[in-house]
Design a protein around this motif. Structure first.
Motif, PDB file in Angstrom:
ATOM      1  N   THR A 205      50.518  39.458  50.257  1.00 21.18           N
ATOM      2  CA  THR A 205      49.154  39.981  50.232  1.00 21.18           C
ATOM      3  C   THR A 205      48.431  39.529  48.977  1.00 21.18           C
ATOM      4  O   THR A 205      49.014  39.532  47.893  1.00 21.18           O
ATOM      5  CB  THR A 205      49.189  41.527  50.268  1.00 21.18           C
ATOM      6  N   ALA A 206      47.161  39.181  49.126  1.00 15.33           N
ATOM      7  CA  ALA A 206      46.319  38.843  47.973  1.00 15.33           C
ATOM      8  C   ALA A 206      45.036  39.648  48.044  1.00 15.33           C
ATOM      9  O   ALA A 206      44.414  39.756  49.104  1.00 15.33           O
ATOM     10  CB  ALA A 206      45.999  37.353  47.945  1.00 15.33           C
ATOM     11  N   VAL A 207      44.643  40.202  46.905  1.00 10.70           N
ATOM     12  CA  VAL A 207      43.396  40.951  46.819  1.00 10.70           C
ATOM     13  C   VAL A 207      42.673  40.594  45.522  1.00 10.70           C
ATOM     14  O   VAL A 207      43.295  40.128  44.558  1.00 10.70           O
ATOM     15  CB  VAL A 207      43.617  42.485  46.850  1.00 10.70           C
ATOM     16  N   ALA A 208      41.378  40.811  45.515  1.00 10.69           N
ATOM     17  CA  ALA A 208      40.600  40.791  44.273  1.00 10.69           C
ATOM     18  C   ALA A 208      40.386  42.235  43.852  1.00 10.69           C
ATOM     19  O   ALA A 208      40.187  43.109  44.700  1.00 10.69           O
ATOM     20  CB  ALA A 208      39.265  40.093  44.477  1.00 10.69           C
ATOM     21  N   LEU A 209      40.444  42.491  42.558  1.00  6.30           N
ATOM     22  CA  LEU A 209      40.303  43.859  42.057  1.00  6.30           C
ATOM     23  C   LEU A 209      39.434  43.866  40.818  1.00  6.30           C
ATOM     24  O   LEU A 209      39.628  43.058  39.909  1.00  6.30           O
ATOM     25  CB  LEU A 209      41.678  44.447  41.723  1.00  6.30           C
ATOM     26  N   VAL A 249      42.394  51.153  36.094  1.00  7.58           N
ATOM     27  CA  VAL A 249      42.682  49.959  36.884  1.00  7.58           C
ATOM     28  C   VAL A 249      44.180  49.651  36.870  1.00  7.58           C
ATOM     29  O   VAL A 249      44.724  49.102  37.837  1.00  7.58           O
ATOM     30  CB  VAL A 249      41.844  48.754  36.402  1.00  7.58           C
ATOM     31  N   GLY A 250      44.869  50.023  35.780  1.00  8.89           N
ATOM     32  CA  GLY A 250      46.316  49.865  35.759  1.00  8.89           C
ATOM     33  C   GLY A 250      46.985  50.684  36.844  1.00  8.89           C
ATOM     34  O   GLY A 250      47.897  50.205  37.540  1.00  8.89           O
ATOM     35  N   ARG A 251      46.537  51.904  37.009  1.00 10.37           N
ATOM     36  CA  ARG A 251      47.094  52.755  38.055  1.00 10.37           C
ATOM     37  C   ARG A 251      46.733  52.236  39.447  1.00 10.37           C
ATOM     38  O   ARG A 251      47.504  52.415  40.404  1.00 10.37           O
ATOM     39  CB  ARG A 251      46.619  54.189  37.857  1.00 10.37           C
ATOM     40  N   ASN A 266      44.765  42.848  52.624  1.00 12.45           N
ATOM     41  CA  ASN A 266      44.815  41.404  52.403  1.00 12.45           C
ATOM     42  C   ASN A 266      43.437  40.752  52.494  1.00 12.45           C
ATOM     43  O   ASN A 266      42.662  41.035  53.413  1.00 12.45           O
ATOM     44  CB  ASN A 266      45.752  40.739  53.413  1.00 12.45           C
ATOM     45  N   LYS A 267      43.139  39.888  51.506  1.00 13.11           N
ATOM     46  CA  LYS A 267      41.902  39.101  51.411  1.00 13.11           C
ATOM     47  C   LYS A 267      40.685  39.922  50.992  1.00 13.11           C
ATOM     48  O   LYS A 267      39.594  39.383  50.872  1.00 13.11           O
ATOM     49  CB  LYS A 267      41.601  38.359  52.716  1.00 13.11           C
ATOM     50  N   GLN A 268      40.868  41.219  50.730  1.00 13.10           N
ATOM     51  CA  GLN A 268      39.722  42.079  50.440  1.00 13.10           C
ATOM     52  C   GLN A 268      39.388  42.123  48.949  1.00 13.10           C
ATOM     53  O   GLN A 268      40.204  41.840  48.083  1.00 13.10           O
ATOM     54  CB  GLN A 268      39.972  43.490  50.956  1.00 13.10           C
ATOM     55  N   SER A 269      38.154  42.522  48.672  1.00 13.47           N
ATOM     56  CA  SER A 269      37.650  42.758  47.325  1.00 13.47           C
ATOM     57  C   SER A 269      37.620  44.265  47.108  1.00 13.47           C
ATOM     58  O   SER A 269      36.941  44.992  47.848  1.00 13.47           O
ATOM     59  CB  SER A 269      36.244  42.162  47.196  1.00 13.47           C
ATOM     60  N   LEU A 270      38.335  44.736  46.083  1.00 15.52           N
ATOM     61  CA  LEU A 270      38.538  46.165  45.865  1.00 15.52           C
ATOM     62  C   LEU A 270      38.099  46.565  44.460  1.00 15.52           C
ATOM     63  O   LEU A 270      37.987  45.727  43.572  1.00 15.52           O
ATOM     64  CB  LEU A 270      40.020  46.513  46.042  1.00 15.52           C
ATOM     65  N   SER A 271      37.881  47.862  44.277  1.00 15.37           N
ATOM     66  CA  SER A 271      37.574  48.385  42.940  1.00 15.37           C
ATOM     67  C   SER A 271      38.552  49.496  42.601  1.00 15.37           C
ATOM     68  O   SER A 271      39.159  50.116  43.485  1.00 15.37           O
ATOM     69  CB  SER A 271      36.146  48.925  42.875  1.00 15.37           C
ATOM     70  N   ASP A 290      33.615  56.602  39.770  1.00 14.69           N
ATOM     71  CA  ASP A 290      33.202  55.620  40.767  1.00 14.69           C
ATOM     72  C   ASP A 290      32.044  54.836  40.158  1.00 14.69           C
ATOM     73  O   ASP A 290      30.875  55.098  40.429  1.00 14.69           O
ATOM     74  CB  ASP A 290      32.782  56.315  42.057  1.00 14.69           C
ATOM     75  N   ALA A 291      32.371  53.883  39.319  1.00 10.22           N
ATOM     76  CA  ALA A 291      31.354  53.188  38.530  1.00 10.22           C
ATOM     77  C   ALA A 291      30.354  52.447  39.396  1.00 10.22           C
ATOM     78  O   ALA A 291      29.140  52.539  39.171  1.00 10.22           O
ATOM     79  CB  ALA A 291      32.029  52.223  37.557  1.00 10.22           C
TER      80      ALA A 291
END
Length: 309
Positions: A205-209, A249-251, A266-271, A290-291
């Motif tokens: 799995t790959a995500v952007a965070l 973000v570490g958690r 997978n493939k998603q952009s997350l915060s 929730d910035a």
């Protein structure tokens, strides 16, 4: 943090992680939280106790990060690495393979371009060397690292790649500061999308965070405050009211890594704020900021910050 998917408080025991760019800020906190969940974490960066990077800060080192990982309950291993140098990255991955024989989590957090950031400068007025350096630091490093590390990660199904950036795909439909910064922070989002496509057949799995308004060591210093009195900076920058510590973000990464069902992302952009709602973790102070929700709400009104913590 208590895992929502396993009974043990060390759900990542036996897992091997590489946090590329773990000297300070989000990278350091991600490494520590992975360690707190039981992982062995290889931490990299250019600032050591004997050498300082172009960022110019000698107050945070990768050795210190590794020690914090171990103190948190994992095993931290510091490996000085310039992620623009292919040979160094290849040697790093070879060492992980030799010592552990596997890689379960890759966090691509290399950046170090804060000193190059400008606001409101037209593309043609930006110093070209500085702009290209920003892209090297924020994009080329990620590509080199992923290219070297993924053959090790895909040996076992279930691997996780986290591309750390600034802003979600939805939020970054807005222009971000300058053309160069905009490219540097949108590229990891597309990289995670592409890697998610390539990794799916291997069961990885790959995500952007993205964190929200991050209270990194550099940000705190910039505003002349410490973590203990960070609210004093709100008078200077009202949006700082919704800021979050790097622990948050570490958690988020630790929760993702411990989730056996993480492939749904997978493939998603997350915060970090989004994942806090999903996994039920809080920031170090017990709040749940929730910035991006708050910042978007600011565009059309005067939201109550309490509604976004």
């Amino acid at each position: 943090m208590t895992s929502t998917t396993q009974s043990t408080d060390k759900p990542l025991t036996g897992r091997i992680a590489l946090v590329a760019g773990a000297t300070r800020g989000a990278g350091r906190a991600i490494a520590v939280q992975l360690g707190a969940a039981g992982a062995t974490v290889y931490v990299t960066g250019r600032t050591t106790r004997t050498k300082v990077s172009e960022v110019g800060r000698d107050t945070e080192t990768i050795e210190e990060t590794a020690e914090l990982v171990t103190a948190a309950g994992g095993e931290g291993v510091a490996v000085p690495t310039d992620h623009l140098e292919r040979e160094q990255v290849a040697a790093l991955v070879a060492r992980i393979d030799r010592e552990r024989g596997r890689l379960d989590v890759l966090v691509n957090d290399v950046w170090g371009g804060e000193h190059l950031v400008e606001f409101g400068t037209k593309m043609w007025d930006v110093d070209l060397d500085a702009g290209l350096r920003m892209l090297e630091l924020g994009v080329k490093t990620h590509l080199i690292t992923a290219h070297a590390a993924l053959p090790l990660l895909i040996r076992n199904p279930g691997g996780l790649v986290v591309e750390v950036t600034d802003g979600t795909a939805a939020y970054n439909t807005r222009f971000r500061n300058t053309v160069f910064y905009d490219l540097a922070k949108n590229a990891p989002i597309r990289l995670a999308f592409g890697l998610g496509h390539d990794l799916a057949d291997a069961g990885c799995t790959a995500v952007a965070l993205t964190p929200g308004f991050l209270r990194s060591e550099q940000m705190l210093d910039h505003f002349g405050v410490r973590e203990e009195n960070w609210r004093d900076a709100i008078a200077k920058v009202p949006d700082f009211v919704i800021s979050e510590s790097p622990v948050f973000v570490g958690r988020a990464v630790a929760a993702l890594a411990a989730d056996p069902g993480r492939a749904r992302w997978n493939k998603q952009s997350l915060s970090s704020g989004q994942l806090a709602k999903e996994y039920g973790f809080d920031d170090a102070d017990g709040s749940r900021p929730d910035a991006f929700g708050f910042i978007v709400a600011l565009e059309t009104g005067k939201p109550d910050p309490a509604d976004y913590r």
